[in-house]
Structure formats: C-alpha cells, structure tokens
Design a protein around this motif. Structure first.
Motif, PDB file in Angstrom:
ATOM      1  N   ASP A  99       0.804  -1.237   0.000  1.00 31.41           N
ATOM      2  CA  ASP A  99       0.000   0.000   0.000  1.00 31.41           C
ATOM      3  C   ASP A  99       0.833   1.281   0.000  1.00 31.41           C
ATOM      4  O   ASP A  99       0.336   2.334   0.382  1.00 31.41           O
ATOM      5  N   SER A 100       2.084   1.212  -0.440  1.00 33.39           N
ATOM      6  CA  SER A 100       2.927   2.406  -0.374  1.00 33.39           C
ATOM      7  C   SER A 100       2.421   3.517  -1.291  1.00 33.39           C
ATOM      8  O   SER A 100       2.714   4.697  -1.064  1.00 33.39           O
ATOM      9  N   GLU A 101       1.675   3.136  -2.348  1.00 33.17           N
ATOM     10  CA  GLU A 101       1.224   4.155  -3.297  1.00 33.17           C
ATOM     11  C   GLU A 101       0.079   4.997  -2.763  1.00 33.17           C
ATOM     12  O   GLU A 101      -0.256   6.030  -3.342  1.00 33.17           O
ATOM     13  N   PHE A 102      -0.508   4.600  -1.606  1.00 34.52           N
ATOM     14  CA  PHE A 102      -1.643   5.343  -1.070  1.00 34.52           C
ATOM     15  C   PHE A 102      -1.271   5.968   0.277  1.00 34.52           C
ATOM     16  O   PHE A 102      -1.492   5.397   1.344  1.00 34.52           O
ATOM     17  N   ARG A 103      -0.658   7.127   0.190  1.00 32.48           N
ATOM     18  CA  ARG A 103      -0.345   7.922   1.371  1.00 32.48           C
ATOM     19  C   ARG A 103      -0.862   9.326   1.103  1.00 32.48           C
ATOM     20  O   ARG A 103      -0.548   9.916   0.069  1.00 32.48           O
ATOM     21  N   PHE A 104      -1.652   9.854   2.043  1.00 41.06           N
ATOM     22  CA  PHE A 104      -2.425  11.051   1.761  1.00 41.06           C
ATOM     23  C   PHE A 104      -1.894  12.317   2.436  1.00 41.06           C
ATOM     24  O   PHE A 104      -2.379  13.415   2.167  1.00 41.06           O
ATOM     25  N   ASP A 105      -0.926  12.194   3.340  1.00 41.98           N
ATOM     26  CA  ASP A 105      -0.432  13.396   4.009  1.00 41.98           C
ATOM     27  C   ASP A 105       0.925  13.842   3.469  1.00 41.98           C
ATOM     28  O   ASP A 105       1.118  14.980   3.075  1.00 41.98           O
ATOM     29  N   THR A 106       1.896  12.922   3.425  1.00 42.59           N
ATOM     30  CA  THR A 106       3.229  13.248   2.930  1.00 42.59           C
ATOM     31  C   THR A 106       3.695  12.163   1.976  1.00 42.59           C
ATOM     32  O   THR A 106       3.112  11.089   1.896  1.00 42.59           O
ATOM     33  N   ARG A 107       4.766  12.452   1.275  1.00 47.96           N
ATOM     34  CA  ARG A 107       5.366  11.460   0.385  1.00 47.96           C
ATOM     35  C   ARG A 107       5.960  10.339   1.233  1.00 47.96           C
ATOM     36  O   ARG A 107       6.602  10.603   2.251  1.00 47.96           O
ATOM     37  N   PRO A 108       5.765   9.081   0.851  1.00 47.34           N
ATOM     38  CA  PRO A 108       6.300   7.980   1.660  1.00 47.34           C
ATOM     39  C   PRO A 108       7.815   7.974   1.683  1.00 47.34           C
ATOM     40  O   PRO A 108       8.482   8.484   0.781  1.00 47.34           O
ATOM     41  N   LEU A 109       8.380   7.408   2.768  1.00 46.74           N
ATOM     42  CA  LEU A 109       9.822   7.256   2.856  1.00 46.74           C
ATOM     43  C   LEU A 109      10.307   6.331   1.748  1.00 46.74           C
ATOM     44  O   LEU A 109       9.596   5.421   1.329  1.00 46.74           O
ATOM     45  N   PRO A 110      11.541   6.541   1.265  1.00 48.56           N
ATOM     46  CA  PRO A 110      12.071   5.633   0.246  1.00 48.56           C
ATOM     47  C   PRO A 110      12.141   4.204   0.779  1.00 48.56           C
ATOM     48  O   PRO A 110      12.150   3.960   1.982  1.00 48.56           O
ATOM     49  N   SER A 111      12.222   3.277  -0.119  1.00 48.63           N
ATOM     50  CA  SER A 111      12.231   1.870   0.250  1.00 48.63           C
ATOM     51  C   SER A 111      13.511   1.500   0.997  1.00 48.63           C
ATOM     52  O   SER A 111      14.552   2.161   0.881  1.00 48.63           O
ATOM     53  N   LEU A 112      13.438   0.414   1.762  1.00 44.63           N
ATOM     54  CA  LEU A 112      14.632  -0.140   2.388  1.00 44.63           C
ATOM     55  C   LEU A 112      15.648  -0.573   1.330  1.00 44.63           C
ATOM     56  O   LEU A 112      16.854  -0.416   1.511  1.00 44.63           O
ATOM     57  N   GLN A 113      15.126  -1.113   0.228  1.00 45.55           N
ATOM     58  CA  GLN A 113      16.020  -1.553  -0.842  1.00 45.55           C
ATOM     59  C   GLN A 113      16.848  -0.388  -1.358  1.00 45.55           C
ATOM     60  O   GLN A 113      18.048  -0.534  -1.628  1.00 45.55           O
ATOM     61  N   GLY A 114      16.221   0.777  -1.501  1.00 45.73           N
ATOM     62  CA  GLY A 114      16.946   1.944  -1.971  1.00 45.73           C
ATOM     63  C   GLY A 114      18.008   2.394  -0.991  1.00 45.73           C
ATOM     64  O   GLY A 114      19.079   2.872  -1.395  1.00 45.73           O
ATOM     65  N   MET A 115      17.727   2.248   0.308  1.00 39.72           N
ATOM     66  CA  MET A 115      18.714   2.600   1.323  1.00 39.72           C
ATOM     67  C   MET A 115      19.887   1.623   1.301  1.00 39.72           C
ATOM     68  O   MET A 115      21.034   2.006   1.551  1.00 39.72           O
ATOM     69  N   ALA A 116      19.616   0.351   0.996  1.00 35.98           N
ATOM     70  CA  ALA A 116      20.660  -0.677   1.018  1.00 35.98           C
ATOM     71  C   ALA A 116      21.472  -0.712  -0.269  1.00 35.98           C
ATOM     72  O   ALA A 116      22.631  -1.147  -0.260  1.00 35.98           O
ATOM     73  N   GLY A 117      20.879  -0.285  -1.399  1.00 36.75           N
ATOM     74  CA  GLY A 117      21.575  -0.320  -2.667  1.00 36.75           C
ATOM     75  C   GLY A 117      21.290  -1.591  -3.444  1.00 36.75           C
ATOM     76  O   GLY A 117      20.720  -2.559  -2.914  1.00 36.75           O
ATOM     77  N   PRO A 118      21.690  -1.645  -4.722  1.00 36.31           N
ATOM     78  CA  PRO A 118      21.330  -2.763  -5.603  1.00 36.31           C
ATOM     79  C   PRO A 118      21.896  -4.102  -5.172  1.00 36.31           C
ATOM     80  O   PRO A 118      21.349  -5.147  -5.523  1.00 36.31           O
ATOM     81  N   ASP A 119      22.983  -4.089  -4.417  1.00 32.17           N
ATOM     82  CA  ASP A 119      23.587  -5.341  -3.962  1.00 32.17           C
ATOM     83  C   ASP A 119      23.407  -5.546  -2.463  1.00 32.17           C
ATOM     84  O   ASP A 119      24.056  -6.408  -1.868  1.00 32.17           O
ATOM     85  N   GLY A 120      22.543  -4.749  -1.859  1.00 28.34           N
ATOM     86  CA  GLY A 120      22.297  -4.881  -0.435  1.00 28.34           C
ATOM     87  C   GLY A 120      21.448  -6.096  -0.116  1.00 28.34           C
ATOM     88  O   GLY A 120      20.877  -6.739  -1.005  1.00 28.34           O
ATOM     89  N   PRO A 121      21.301  -6.423   1.180  1.00 30.42           N
ATOM     90  CA  PRO A 121      20.601  -7.651   1.590  1.00 30.42           C
ATOM     91  C   PRO A 121      19.084  -7.476   1.673  1.00 30.42           C
ATOM     92  O   PRO A 121      18.465  -7.837   2.680  1.00 30.42           O
ATOM     93  N   VAL A 122      18.480  -6.924   0.635  1.00 38.13           N
ATOM     94  CA  VAL A 122      17.043  -6.676   0.639  1.00 38.13           C
ATOM     95  C   VAL A 122      16.424  -7.227  -0.635  1.00 38.13           C
ATOM     96  O   VAL A 122      16.898  -6.931  -1.741  1.00 38.13           O
ATOM     97  N   VAL A 123      15.370  -8.017  -0.470  1.00 36.23           N
ATOM     98  CA  VAL A 123      14.521  -8.438  -1.592  1.00 36.23           C
ATOM     99  C   VAL A 123      13.263  -7.585  -1.528  1.00 36.23           C
ATOM    100  O   VAL A 123      12.535  -7.616  -0.545  1.00 36.23           O
ATOM    101  N   TYR A 124      13.033  -6.812  -2.559  1.00 31.95           N
ATOM    102  CA  TYR A 124      11.899  -5.891  -2.599  1.00 31.95           C
ATOM    103  C   TYR A 124      10.743  -6.542  -3.355  1.00 31.95           C
ATOM    104  O   TYR A 124      10.932  -7.077  -4.457  1.00 31.95           O
ATOM    105  N   LEU A 125       9.533  -6.515  -2.761  1.00 31.87           N
ATOM    106  CA  LEU A 125       8.348  -7.090  -3.397  1.00 31.87           C
ATOM    107  C   LEU A 125       7.230  -6.058  -3.423  1.00 31.87           C
ATOM    108  O   LEU A 125       7.002  -5.334  -2.440  1.00 31.87           O
TER     109      LEU A 125
END
Length: 463
Positions: free
Chosen positions: A275-301
């Motif tokens: 449901d990240s696309e439905f936030r009505f007050d502020t822009r959502p925080l960036p994803s954990l995957q983006g914080m970790a980088g393309p080779d970080g230990p995060v699988v984004y779904l």
C-alpha cells in the motif's frame, strides 16, 4: 436447517454442494437417508430449484449421492461403507451463515473499487496488443518481458527510491508466488514475521520449508530486539505501511533493521511494499532496498493488485545480484506465470503515462472517501478513535464501551456490515491486542453508502 457457506467468489450451487459433501463425508448425513426435496431445499435457502438441482447432480457425480427415479436423491450407501467416519477424520465445518444475512456493506481489506479501473484505456491497449502483436502468443522470458521490466524499474526508481536495473526484476503472478520462489532459495532457514500481520505470509513461507518465528511490532514497526533474539536469517516486514496497524517504520528503525542484516552473512530482508502508493499526508519514505543499494541484503516485493485490480495477477520482486544468480540457476526451466498480453498491456499503460495519471486519480478519490468516512464515523460514534487514516485503504476503529471486539463484529454483522476484529491478525500473543478495536476497509465502499454504513454501526454499537 442447512445454511450456505458465505463465500462470495463461489457460486451458490457450489456452496450448497460443499456444505452437503462435508456433512456426508463426516457422517452427519447417514448412508441411505434422503436429501431434502429440491423445492423444499430451495424454499428454505431462498435460492432457485435449478441451483439445488445442480448441487445434487454434483453430489451424484462424485458418488456421494444417488438419484432414485420418482423418489429424489439419497446419500450413497456404498460411499458410507467405504468412507465411514472412523476411517476418515472428521473435518471442522466451514463458517456458515444464511444467504439472507449476507452483508449489505463490505468493509474488508482485500477489495478495491472496480469502478475506478481504467477499463477504456486498458481495453484499448490490450486489444491493440492482441491484434497487432501475434508474437506475444509465443513463450516469453523467464523473468518477464524486458520492456515491462524497464518500465517497472523506472517507476520504482522515481516513486519508491528503488535502486535496481531491469535485469534484477522478476515479474510473477502475485506476491504469494514470488514469495514462494524466494523462500525456495532459503529452504531450511528461519524467518522473523511481523505480529500482528498476514497469516498468509507465514503459510507461504512455511509451505516452502521456512521455519517462522513471530516478532511483535511496536509504534516504530518490527522490534529490533525481538528480531535479534529470534535467531532468524530472514526478516519479512511491511515498513511503508504495516498491515493491519498502519504503522510507518521511521528512518532510524529502518537503519537498525539494515544493520541487523549487514551484521552477518546470509541475512536478508524481505520488504513487502504494501500500500505504499496510497499515502495522503506526505510522500512515503524511500524503500529499504533503496537505502541498502542494488547489492544490499534486501529483496523488494510489490504488487499491482491495489493500484489496478486483484484479478490482474501482476507483481514483481527485485533481487540483489547474488540471489539473482541463484534464482536463474534454480528456475531456468520455468515459464513466466503472467500472460504476455497482460505484461505488454501494462508496459504500454506505464510507458504512455496512463499509470501515473491513474494513480493520481485514485489517490484523490480514496482520500476524499477516507475523509468522508472518517467524518461520518466521528459524528455517528461519539468517543471513537481512528488510527492509520493517512495511509493505506483501511484504518483501525476503536470504540470503548461497545462491548468488546467480538461483540462489535457480531453486532455489525447483524446490521449488515462486514468487518474484522484486530485480534484476528495476531498470529501469537493475542492478549496484547488493543481492546475494542476493529479493522475497517473503505476501498470498495461507495461514497453514497457512507452515511448508511455509519448509521448502521451506530445502531450496532451504541445502546
């Protein structure tokens, strides 16, 4: 008297068949006894005789009943002898409710407003694909068509801060399928799963050979202390919008979760961007995957179920490169599970700008609906507290003095309103659930019905 299982997606004749079949298999209906006459059964349930006949014919085809000329249908004697209750474990009957008590208003969280679906533009694009691109009848790439993965990568980068290449994206028919594929890569491992949370997630992981341990959430999301103590090497979480509480994980907690994953080799985070696309007050925080980088230990779904429709089974995941190599090795012979016509329709829908405009329209509609529903509830229910109203498509409704969660759900059902209690999502330690709290979804609620729903809940909960 027979009551039908309340399953909206199942035709009435199948509901009746399933109920009777369960009674016959469990021995509740003894071998050789007659089934109620078709007209009698139809009158009792308020359904057509043809519906009853279809259910009876299915029972006969299964060998559970036999039709006797000019006499009716009877429980099959031979079935009873071969499948006695002693030889077959008795299963618990499904939750049954009379047809007449089907809810007028559905506040469950799994539906969307189908009237918002962009049928005209989607249908036109799909028709063009069907008639102009016969090559789409051929088998496509295992990870999904590259052109679609390019569009998804651009969208995720621009709106969710995901840092990836199209090669890291895998398209699949729903989150459950993709989660099962990821779990295969960690078979024999242990996953920390949010409590409260999705029971479906735990089932998918366990079915794939993953041991699950439940970690409580607090006002910042998944407890880091609980995660450290869990002994897990996987962590499944919904940081952008926790289900069902609506908690958004703050940046410091996100950094702590990433530090947990980085502290030991083999640890990974499964980030469900629910449901990240439905936030009505502020822009959502960036994803954990983006914080970790393309080779970080995060699988984004993520999935397109809420932004388009649940029936369009398109979801995707982003794999770090080390897992991508293993995925390609293990799933090399697998075909992609999404129709190429659906893939290319979505690809054009995104490339031509329809998707972002559609999301903007949906946000405006749902924000207006949320505000109207919240205002109506606050007016009709003095003392009510609404939590998580500014993100997602549901909120928590707390009303002290309404008799407790169970009584609230039951009283609402009597007034024709379907909703669920918050404790139903506690997979462990339900005593920690806040009292007098239910989960109210509004995505499928028509705006003209909002006053009637609020009035119905007032009748149900206010003496």
């Amino acid at each position: 008297m027979i009551e039908l299982h309340n399953e909206d997606k199942m035709p009435l004749y199948e509901q009746l068949y399933a109920t009777l079949a369960d009674e016959i298999r469990s021995g509740t209906r003894a071998p050789g006894t007659p089934l109620p006459g078709r007209r009698t059964m139809a009158a009792q349930l308020g359904i057509s005789v043809n519906t009853v006949d279809a259910a009876y014919q299915m029972l006969a085809a299964e060998g559970l009943a036999e039709a006797r000329p000019r006499s009716g249908f009877y429980v099959q004697k031979t079935y009873g002898m071969l499948h006695s209750p002693a030889a077959r474990p008795k299963t618990a009957p499904p939750s049954l409710v009379p047809v007449s008590e089907r809810p007028r208003f559905d506040l469950s969280t799994g539906s969307v407003d189908t009237a918002l679906f962009p049928a005209r533009s989607w249908g036109r694009i799909q028709k063009e694909q069907l008639y102009q691109r016969p090559e789409l009848l051929q088998r496509g790439e295992m990870q999904g068509d590259e052109s679609l993965r390019v569009q998804i990568a651009r969208y995720l980068s621009a709106y969710r801060g995901v840092d990836c290449t199209p090669e890291q994206i895998v398209v699949g028919a729903g989150i459950e399928y993709l989660l099962g594929c990821v779990a295969h890569l960690f078979a024999g491992g242990r996953a920390a799963v949010e409590n409260p949370g999705y029971s479906r997630t735990r089932v998918v992981l366990q079915n794939s050979g993953i041991d699950c341990t439940l970690v409580d959430i607090d006002q910042g999301g998944l407890s880091v202390a609980g995660l450290e103590a869990s002994g897990a090497n996987l962590c499944y979480l919904t940081p952008s919008h926790h289900f069902p509480t609506g908690v958004t994980m703050p940046a410091p907690r996100r950094a702590q979760i990433l530090a947990w994953a980085a502290a030991r080799s083999g640890r990974y985070i499964l980030e469900d961007d629910y449901d990240s696309e439905f936030r009505f007050d502020t822009r959502p925080l960036p994803s954990l995957q983006g914080m970790a980088g393309p080779d970080g230990p995060v699988v984004y779904l993520t999935t397109f179920s809420k932004s388009l429709a649940p029936g369009i089974r398109i979801a995707c995941m982003v794999l770090p490169r080390d897992l991508l190599a293993r995925y390609r090795q293990d799933f090399a012979v697998y075909a992609n599970t999404v129709s190429r016509f659906e893939q290319q329709t979505l690809c054009a829908f995104m490339a031509d700008g329809y998707f972002t405009r559609h999301l903007a329209r949906m946000r405006l509609v749902y924000k207006r609906r949320m505000e109207a529903f919240a205002a109506a509830l606050r007016q009709a229910l003095p003392g009510v507290t609404l939590g998580g109203v500014h993100s997602g498509l549901h909120f928590l409704l707390t009303l002290p003095g309404a008799g407790g969660e169970g009584a609230m759900v039951a009283a609402a059902a009597r007034e024709g309103v379907r909703l669920r209690g918050l404790s139903e999502y506690y997979l462990a330690r339900p005593e920690q659930c806040p009292p007098d709290t239910v989960v109210a979804g509004y995505s499928a609620l028509r705006e003209e019905d909002i006053p009637a729903v609020a009035d119905a809940l007032a009748r149900a909960w206010i003496p």
